[in-house]
Design a protein around this motif. Structure first.
Motif, mmCIF file in Angstrom:
data_model
loop_
_atom_site.group_PDB
_atom_site.id
_atom_site.type_symbol
_atom_site.label_atom_id
_atom_site.label_comp_id
_atom_site.label_asym_id
_atom_site.label_seq_id
_atom_site.Cartn_x
_atom_site.Cartn_y
_atom_site.Cartn_z
ATOM 1 N N VAL A 99 0.854 -1.181 0.000
ATOM 2 C CA VAL A 99 0.000 0.000 0.000
ATOM 3 C C VAL A 99 0.894 1.237 0.000
ATOM 4 O O VAL A 99 1.842 1.327 0.794
ATOM 5 C CB VAL A 99 -0.929 0.026 1.227
ATOM 6 N N GLU A 100 0.617 2.195 -0.890
ATOM 7 C CA GLU A 100 1.396 3.428 -0.932
ATOM 8 C C GLU A 100 1.169 4.229 0.346
ATOM 9 O O GLU A 100 0.041 4.444 0.769
ATOM 10 C CB GLU A 100 1.001 4.268 -2.148
ATOM 11 N N THR A 101 2.267 4.679 0.942
ATOM 12 C CA THR A 101 2.170 5.450 2.181
ATOM 13 C C THR A 101 2.066 6.951 1.932
ATOM 14 O O THR A 101 1.751 7.716 2.841
ATOM 15 C CB THR A 101 3.404 5.199 3.063
ATOM 16 N N GLY A 102 2.361 7.380 0.701
ATOM 17 C CA GLY A 102 2.402 8.804 0.395
ATOM 18 C C GLY A 102 3.796 9.390 0.486
ATOM 19 O O GLY A 102 4.022 10.528 0.071
ATOM 20 N N ARG A 103 4.758 8.629 1.028
ATOM 21 C CA ARG A 103 6.140 9.106 1.122
ATOM 22 C C ARG A 103 6.852 8.830 -0.196
ATOM 23 O O ARG A 103 6.783 7.724 -0.745
ATOM 24 C CB ARG A 103 6.903 8.421 2.257
ATOM 25 N N THR A 104 7.519 9.843 -0.710
ATOM 26 C CA THR A 104 8.257 9.702 -1.960
ATOM 27 C C THR A 104 9.610 10.405 -1.838
ATOM 28 O O THR A 104 9.816 11.232 -0.954
ATOM 29 C CB THR A 104 7.484 10.317 -3.147
ATOM 30 N N PHE A 105 10.498 10.069 -2.759
ATOM 31 C CA PHE A 105 11.755 10.794 -2.924
ATOM 32 C C PHE A 105 11.902 11.095 -4.399
ATOM 33 O O PHE A 105 11.698 10.217 -5.249
ATOM 34 C CB PHE A 105 12.955 9.975 -2.441
ATOM 35 N N HIS A 106 12.264 12.345 -4.722
ATOM 36 C CA HIS A 106 12.430 12.727 -6.115
ATOM 37 C C HIS A 106 13.595 13.698 -6.230
ATOM 38 O O HIS A 106 13.715 14.630 -5.426
ATOM 39 C CB HIS A 106 11.153 13.391 -6.643
ATOM 40 N N GLY A 107 14.457 13.444 -7.205
ATOM 41 C CA GLY A 107 15.583 14.343 -7.393
ATOM 42 C C GLY A 107 16.048 14.410 -8.831
ATOM 43 O O GLY A 107 15.993 13.413 -9.566
#
Length: 237
Positions: A33-41
């Protein structure tokens, strides 16, 4: 169980040819399930962007000129990735570039045992079919109408949905719990189930034997029958 679904964009096809990673997008899953936490760079590759690569992802040398080098963001990225499994489509490509950049930044590489390749899963489940991200999103009804060009975070979000579908989809909630309920929680669930259960009403058995009057009426009816079958069966031949 924590997993990270990620995607990369690069200047070319192989780091061995001097190509660099220019974008990474990561999506966190916990128990699929997606938690809503992401990393983008975005990262400055310190080299020109080939036109054929720019045509794929739309990232120009001018756009990347003021972006940090990979080594300047590597600490935050490593902290986000943690020690969990890493999911990618054609994962060997993404792992190759990620580990190359980690090596250039003076960090240890990520062990390949953490790699989960959705391309391999798709080929196993759908042999002979098309296995691109676009084709698989179409197969599983995942909306990709907002995907004009490749983008690492957008593709990671689409891939997260696809990964869930490839590994159980909407039926994943039917699987057994990974961890048993705590005794207090189990007791409260049992109490709630008992309270919701309708009260059982026990009724005495109804009499089912024929009365004397019914037997008499039956005998009178049978005596009026002409040539009953059971009478023929009992007559000697």
């Amino acid at each position: 169980m924590r997993e990270i679904v990620f995607d990369t964009e690069t200047t070319g096809l192989s780091p061995l040819d001097g190509h660099r990673l220019v974008e990474i997008g990561c999506v966190e899953l916990v128990n699929k399930v997606e938690t809503g936490r992401t990393f983008h760079g975005y990262f400055n590759p310190a080299r020109p962007m080939p036109p054929e690569a720019e045509a794929v992802h739309g990232l120009s040398s001018r756009f990347l000129a003021d972006k940090p080098a990979f080594c300047d963001s590597v600490g935050e990225l490593i902290a986000f990735l943690g020690e969990c499994s890493l999911v990618a489509h054609n994962a060997a490509f993404d792992f190759g570039f990620l580990n190359h950049e980690l090596g250039l930044a003076g960090h240890g590489v990520i062990c390949m045992t953490r790699m989960v390749d959705t391309l391999a899963i798709a080929r196993s489940r759908h042999p002979g079919a098309k296995h691109s991200l676009d084709a698989l999103c179409t197969r599983y009804g995942i909306d990709r109408s907002h995907r004009v060009k490749h983008g690492a975070l957008l593709d990671a979000q689409l891939l997260a949905q696809l990964y869930v579908e490839l590994t159980g989809g909407r039926q994943i909630g039917l699987s057994l719990r990974a961890e048993p309920l705590m005794p207090s929680v189990a007791a409260s669930h049992a109490a709630a189930a008992t309270a919701a259960r309708p009260a059982l009403i026990i009724r005495p058995p109804r009499p089912h034997a024929a009365s004397a009057e019914e037997l008499s009426r039956h005998s009178a009816f049978v005596s009026c029958l002409a040539n009953p079958l059971w009478g023929e069966a009992s007559t000697p031949g």
